[in-house]
Design a protein around this motif. Structure first.
Motif, PDB file in Angstrom:
ATOM      1  N   GLU A 121       0.843  -1.188   0.000  1.00  0.00           N
ATOM      2  CA  GLU A 121       0.000   0.000   0.000  1.00  0.00           C
ATOM      3  C   GLU A 121       0.882   1.243   0.000  1.00  0.00           C
ATOM      4  OE1 GLU A 121      -2.603  -0.147   3.350  1.00  0.00           O
ATOM      5  OE2 GLU A 121      -3.912  -1.677   2.471  1.00  0.00           O
ATOM      6  N   ILE A 122       0.313   2.369  -0.398  1.00  0.00           N
ATOM      7  CA  ILE A 122       1.018   3.637  -0.407  1.00  0.00           C
ATOM      8  C   ILE A 122       0.956   4.261   0.991  1.00  0.00           C
ATOM      9  CG2 ILE A 122       1.127   5.939  -1.459  1.00  0.00           C
ATOM     10  CD1 ILE A 122       1.788   3.488  -3.273  1.00  0.00           C
ATOM     11  N   GLU A 123       2.013   4.927   1.399  1.00  0.00           N
ATOM     12  CA  GLU A 123       2.041   5.639   2.671  1.00  0.00           C
ATOM     13  C   GLU A 123       0.853   6.607   2.743  1.00  0.00           C
ATOM     14  OE1 GLU A 123       3.311   6.779   6.306  1.00  0.00           O
ATOM     15  OE2 GLU A 123       4.825   5.710   5.134  1.00  0.00           O
ATOM     16  N   PRO A 124       0.002   6.496   3.783  1.00  0.00           N
ATOM     17  CA  PRO A 124      -1.138   7.413   3.886  1.00  0.00           C
ATOM     18  C   PRO A 124      -0.684   8.877   3.872  1.00  0.00           C
ATOM     19  CG  PRO A 124      -1.363   5.613   5.451  1.00  0.00           C
ATOM     20  CD  PRO A 124       0.017   5.491   4.864  1.00  0.00           C
ATOM     21  N   GLY A 125      -1.379   9.681   3.092  1.00  0.00           N
ATOM     22  CA  GLY A 125      -1.043  11.086   2.998  1.00  0.00           C
ATOM     23  C   GLY A 125       0.134  11.393   2.096  1.00  0.00           C
ATOM     24  N   TRP A 126       0.592  10.393   1.346  1.00  0.00           N
ATOM     25  CA  TRP A 126       1.789  10.544   0.527  1.00  0.00           C
ATOM     26  C   TRP A 126       1.496  10.062  -0.878  1.00  0.00           C
ATOM     27  CZ3 TRP A 126       5.394  13.716   0.966  1.00  0.00           C
ATOM     28  CH2 TRP A 126       6.680  13.542   0.435  1.00  0.00           C
ATOM     29  N   SER A 127       2.340  10.423  -1.852  1.00  0.00           N
ATOM     30  CA  SER A 127       2.084  10.026  -3.238  1.00  0.00           C
ATOM     31  C   SER A 127       3.305  10.318  -4.088  1.00  0.00           C
ATOM     32  CB  SER A 127       0.891  10.811  -3.806  1.00  0.00           C
ATOM     33  OG  SER A 127       1.199  12.196  -3.897  1.00  0.00           O
ATOM     34  N   ALA A 128       3.313   9.741  -5.284  1.00  0.00           N
ATOM     35  CA  ALA A 128       4.366  10.057  -6.249  1.00  0.00           C
ATOM     36  C   ALA A 128       4.329  11.539  -6.612  1.00  0.00           C
ATOM     37  CB  ALA A 128       4.205   9.193  -7.497  1.00  0.00           C
ATOM     38  N   ALA A 129       3.128  12.103  -6.691  1.00  0.00           N
ATOM     39  CA  ALA A 129       3.005  13.524  -7.027  1.00  0.00           C
ATOM     40  C   ALA A 129       3.647  14.399  -5.960  1.00  0.00           C
ATOM     41  CB  ALA A 129       1.542  13.892  -7.210  1.00  0.00           C
ATOM     42  N   LYS A 130       3.478  14.031  -4.692  1.00  0.00           N
ATOM     43  CA  LYS A 130       4.103  14.812  -3.629  1.00  0.00           C
ATOM     44  C   LYS A 130       5.624  14.676  -3.659  1.00  0.00           C
ATOM     45  CE  LYS A 130       0.380  15.263  -0.245  1.00  0.00           C
ATOM     46  NZ  LYS A 130      -0.004  15.118   1.182  1.00  0.00           N
ATOM     47  N   ILE A 131       6.106  13.492  -4.003  1.00  0.00           N
ATOM     48  CA  ILE A 131       7.557  13.297  -4.116  1.00  0.00           C
ATOM     49  C   ILE A 131       8.113  14.196  -5.212  1.00  0.00           C
ATOM     50  CG2 ILE A 131       9.349  11.625  -4.746  1.00  0.00           C
ATOM     51  CD1 ILE A 131       7.648   9.474  -3.357  1.00  0.00           C
ATOM     52  N   LYS A 132       7.413  14.258  -6.324  1.00  0.00           N
ATOM     53  CA  LYS A 132       7.817  15.160  -7.414  1.00  0.00           C
ATOM     54  C   LYS A 132       7.754  16.609  -6.955  1.00  0.00           C
ATOM     55  CE  LYS A 132       8.192  16.527 -11.866  1.00  0.00           C
ATOM     56  NZ  LYS A 132       9.272  16.200 -12.815  1.00  0.00           N
ATOM     57  N   ARG A 133       6.669  16.971  -6.292  1.00  0.00           N
ATOM     58  CA  ARG A 133       6.444  18.361  -5.899  1.00  0.00           C
ATOM     59  C   ARG A 133       7.490  18.862  -4.913  1.00  0.00           C
ATOM     60  NH1 ARG A 133       0.691  20.946  -3.800  1.00  0.00           N
ATOM     61  NH2 ARG A 133       1.487  23.041  -3.370  1.00  0.00           N
ATOM     62  N   CYS A 134       7.961  17.989  -4.016  1.00  0.00           N
ATOM     63  CA  CYS A 134       8.895  18.463  -2.991  1.00  0.00           C
ATOM     64  C   CYS A 134      10.346  18.432  -3.452  1.00  0.00           C
ATOM     65  CB  CYS A 134       8.721  17.704  -1.685  1.00  0.00           C
ATOM     66  SG  CYS A 134       9.239  16.002  -1.711  1.00  0.00           S
ATOM     67  N   GLY A 135      10.584  18.131  -4.736  1.00  0.00           N
ATOM     68  CA  GLY A 135      11.908  18.330  -5.303  1.00  0.00           C
ATOM     69  C   GLY A 135      12.823  17.132  -5.336  1.00  0.00           C
ATOM     70  N   ILE A 163       2.052   2.902  -9.979  1.00  0.00           N
ATOM     71  CA  ILE A 163       3.112   3.867  -9.687  1.00  0.00           C
ATOM     72  C   ILE A 163       3.941   4.138 -10.942  1.00  0.00           C
ATOM     73  CG2 ILE A 163       5.165   4.327  -8.292  1.00  0.00           C
ATOM     74  CD1 ILE A 163       2.519   4.534  -6.770  1.00  0.00           C
ATOM     75  N   HIS A 164       4.185   3.104 -11.732  1.00  0.00           N
ATOM     76  CA  HIS A 164       4.901   3.290 -13.000  1.00  0.00           C
ATOM     77  C   HIS A 164       4.183   4.311 -13.874  1.00  0.00           C
ATOM     78  CE1 HIS A 164       5.189   2.255 -17.345  1.00  0.00           C
ATOM     79  NE2 HIS A 164       6.483   2.239 -17.094  1.00  0.00           N
ATOM     80  N   ASP A 165       2.866   4.154 -14.014  1.00  0.00           N
ATOM     81  CA  ASP A 165       2.102   5.058 -14.876  1.00  0.00           C
ATOM     82  C   ASP A 165       2.098   6.474 -14.302  1.00  0.00           C
ATOM     83  OD1 ASP A 165       1.631   2.872 -16.464  1.00  0.00           O
ATOM     84  OD2 ASP A 165      -0.467   2.612 -15.869  1.00  0.00           O
ATOM     85  N   GLN A 166       2.018   6.597 -12.978  1.00  0.00           N
ATOM     86  CA  GLN A 166       2.067   7.921 -12.364  1.00  0.00           C
ATOM     87  C   GLN A 166       3.407   8.596 -12.627  1.00  0.00           C
ATOM     88  OE1 GLN A 166       1.054   7.551  -8.173  1.00  0.00           O
ATOM     89  NE2 GLN A 166      -1.039   8.156  -8.615  1.00  0.00           N
ATOM     90  N   CYS A 167       4.488   7.840 -12.490  1.00  0.00           N
ATOM     91  CA  CYS A 167       5.819   8.410 -12.720  1.00  0.00           C
ATOM     92  C   CYS A 167       6.007   8.788 -14.185  1.00  0.00           C
ATOM     93  CB  CYS A 167       6.901   7.438 -12.255  1.00  0.00           C
ATOM     94  SG  CYS A 167       6.976   7.256 -10.460  1.00  0.00           S
ATOM     95  N   GLN A 168       5.395   8.031 -15.093  1.00  0.00           N
ATOM     96  CA  GLN A 168       5.424   8.407 -16.506  1.00  0.00           C
ATOM     97  C   GLN A 168       4.733   9.753 -16.699  1.00  0.00           C
ATOM     98  OE1 GLN A 168       7.763   6.108 -17.795  1.00  0.00           O
ATOM     99  NE2 GLN A 168       6.433   5.888 -19.577  1.00  0.00           N
ATOM    100  N   GLU A 169       3.554   9.883 -16.101  1.00  0.00           N
ATOM    101  CA  GLU A 169       2.782  11.117 -16.247  1.00  0.00           C
ATOM    102  C   GLU A 169       3.502  12.307 -15.625  1.00  0.00           C
ATOM    103  OE1 GLU A 169      -0.330  13.617 -17.344  1.00  0.00           O
ATOM    104  OE2 GLU A 169       0.023  11.516 -17.920  1.00  0.00           O
ATOM    105  N   LEU A 170       4.152  12.077 -14.477  1.00  0.00           N
ATOM    106  CA  LEU A 170       4.852  13.152 -13.765  1.00  0.00           C
ATOM    107  C   LEU A 170       6.253  13.393 -14.310  1.00  0.00           C
ATOM    108  CD1 LEU A 170       3.830  12.002 -10.194  1.00  0.00           C
ATOM    109  CD2 LEU A 170       3.066  14.117 -11.275  1.00  0.00           C
ATOM    110  N   ASP A 171       6.731  12.496 -15.146  1.00  0.00           N
ATOM    111  CA  ASP A 171       8.094  12.527 -15.679  1.00  0.00           C
ATOM    112  C   ASP A 171       9.120  12.600 -14.554  1.00  0.00           C
ATOM    113  OD1 ASP A 171      10.122  12.357 -17.469  1.00  0.00           O
ATOM    114  OD2 ASP A 171       9.901  14.378 -18.296  1.00  0.00           O
TER     115      ASP A 171
END
Length: 363
Positions: A121-135, A163-171
Motif C-alpha cells: 500500500e502507499i504511505e497514507p497522505g503521501w504520493s508520487a506527485a508529492k515526491i515530485k512536488r517536494c523536489g 506507480i509506473h504510470d504515475q511516474c510516466q505522467e509526472l516525468d
C-alpha cells in the motif's frame, strides 16, 4: 560526431525528467553508489533493543539525519522515507546538493492475505506527485512479489503498474524494489529450506515480470552465499542480468557487510550498474548507547565501508550502456526548435505550428 535526435532518448523512455533524475543519482561515469535510510520498521526495532524502550519520533528523526549527514557526501544518491526522513533531513542541509535524493512511496508494513503474503500500500497522505512536488529526484517503491502466490502477485503487480504510470505522467524517475517472501502453500507454512531453494528462481522470474515497469531495478542477490556454490551464484547472476530490461542495482537485505561486499563484487562482474544498500553499511549504528558513539561509528566505519563499495561500483556497467548508449552519444543529443511546446502537452496544434514566428517575440 554528428548530432543525434532527442527522439532516440524519448523512444527509450528517457524523457527530460527521467534523464535528469538519472544524472542526479549517478556517479559521473554512469554507475550508481546509493545508500538507503528508509527502513522504518527495522530501525525502530533496533532502536528499541538499544534503548530498552520505544524510541520517540524525534529520536528516530535525529538518527536518520545523523546517518544522512555522514553518508550522503560519499554516495551518488540517498534513499529516505517521508514520515521521518525527508523534510527534516533536507531542511537540516544533511544532504549536499551533489547527492541525488530518492523517496520511498510505500508505507512500512503491509496487510497480508490468507496465504500470509503481503499486499503493498502507499504511505497514507503521501504520493508520487508529492515526491515530485517536494523536489526529489526519484520515486522508490518496495513491491513484495512472488510469482507463485497468485493473489498477492496480481495485486502487487497492479500497484507497480499504477506507480509506473504515475511516474510516466509526472516525468520522474522510478526505482522499483521487489523482494521475495515465505508464504503458505495449501495452508501450510513454507520451510526455510523451501524458501532458500526457490529464492534464485523467484528473483530471476520477478525481473522478467517487473523490470520493464521501472527505470532502475533494485534486485535481490539471486541465491545465498554458502547455500549454492559460487559457480552456481555466478550463473544465477548472469541469468538475472539477462532478465533485467533496465539498469539494475543490488540491495543488501540486512546481511553483514563482509557478505554484502562479496555479493557486490559478483553482481558488478555480472553486469550490475551499482548498489542501493542500507543495513549492511550501518546496522551496528544502533547498538551504541550514546549519540557521540553512534556519530563516531557512522563517520568512521560506515564511511569506510561505503568508500570500499564505491570503488567496486566504479567498475560496473554504466546505466546508459543498458540502453545501448555511450557518453559520446549522450553528449551529441540535440532537440529541435519548439520541443518545449511538444513536451508533456503533446504536439502543437496544426494552426499554431503553421504560424510563422513573431519577429518581435523573445524566444
Amino acid at each position: 560526431m554528428a548530432a543525434l535526435s532527442i527522439t532516440r532518448l524519448y523512444g527509450l523512455g528517457l524523457t527530460p525528467g527521467k534523464l535528469r533524475g538519472l544524472q542526479r543519482i549517478s556517479n559521473p561515469n554512469g554507475t550508481l553508489t546509493m545508500v538507503a535510510t528508509d527502513q522504518n520498521s527495522s530501525m525502530i526495532k533496533m532502536m528499541k533493543e538499544a534503548l530498552k524502550r520505544e524510541p520517540t519520533y524525534d529520536e528516530i528523526v535525529d538518527a536518520k539525519v545523523m546517518l544522512s549527514r555522514a553518508l550522503a557526501p560519499h554516495c551518488s544518491g540517498i534513499l529516505v522515507d517521508a514520515y521521518y526522513g525527508y523534510a527534516s533531513t533536507m531542511a537540516a542541509f544533511a544532504i549536499p546538493p551533489s547527492t541525488g535524493i530518492l523517496i520511498r512511496v510505500e508505507k512500512s508494513g503491509a496487510p497480508k492475505n490468507a496465504a500470509g503474503a503481503p499486499c503493498g500500500e502507499i504511505e497514507p497522505g503521501w504520493s508520487a506527485a508529492k515526491i515530485k512536488r517536494c523536489g526529489a529526484d526519484a520515486v522508490k517503491l518496495l513491491a513484495q512479489f512472488e510469482p507463485g502466490e497468485f493473489d498477492s502477485a496480481e495485486k502487487n503487480f497492479a500497484l507497480v503498474r499504477h506507480i509506473h504510470d504515475q511516474c510516466q505522467e509526472l516525468d520522474i524517475l522510478f526505482l522499483l524494489e521487489p523482494i521475495h517472501f515465505p508464504y503458505k502453500v495449501a495452508g501450510q507454512e513454507e520451510s526455510k529450506e523451501a524458501v532458500l531453494a526457490r529464492k534464485a528462481r523467484t528473483v530471476i522470474d520477478t525481473a522478467r515480470y517487473l523490470s520493464r515497469y521501472c527505470d532502475i531495478y533494485k534486485a535481490e542477490f539471486p541465491g545465498t552465499l554458502g547455500y549454492e556454490s559460487d559457480a552456481q551464484l555466478r550463473d544465477n547472476l548472469k541469468r538475472l542480468n539477462d532478465a533485467c530490461e533496465r539498469p539494475w542495482v543490488l540491495l543488501s537485505a540486512g546481511v553483514d557487510y563482509d557478505q554484502y561486499k562479496k555479493q557486490v563484487e559478483m553482481a558488478i562482474a555480472a553486469g550490475a550498474s551499482g548498489v542501493l544498500g542500507g543495513r549492511a553499511f550501518w546496522k551496528e549504528f544502533f547498538t551504541f548507547p550514546t549519540p557521540a558513539e553512534r556519530q563516531k561509528f557512522v563517520e568512521t566505519e560506515c564511511v569506510r565501508r561505503l568508500r570500499e563499495i564505491h570503488a567496486i561500483v566504479q567498475t560496473g556497467t554504466p546505466w546508459f550502456r543498458r540502453y545501448g548508449l555511450t557518453l559520446e552519444d549522450l553528449h551529441s543529443i540535440r532537440a529541435t526548435e519548439g520541443w518545449h511546446a511538444r513536451y508533456a502537452d503533446g504536439l502543437a496544434s496544426p494552426s499554431r505550428s503553421a504560424t510563422a514566428p513573431d519577429p518581435h517575440a523573445v524566444y
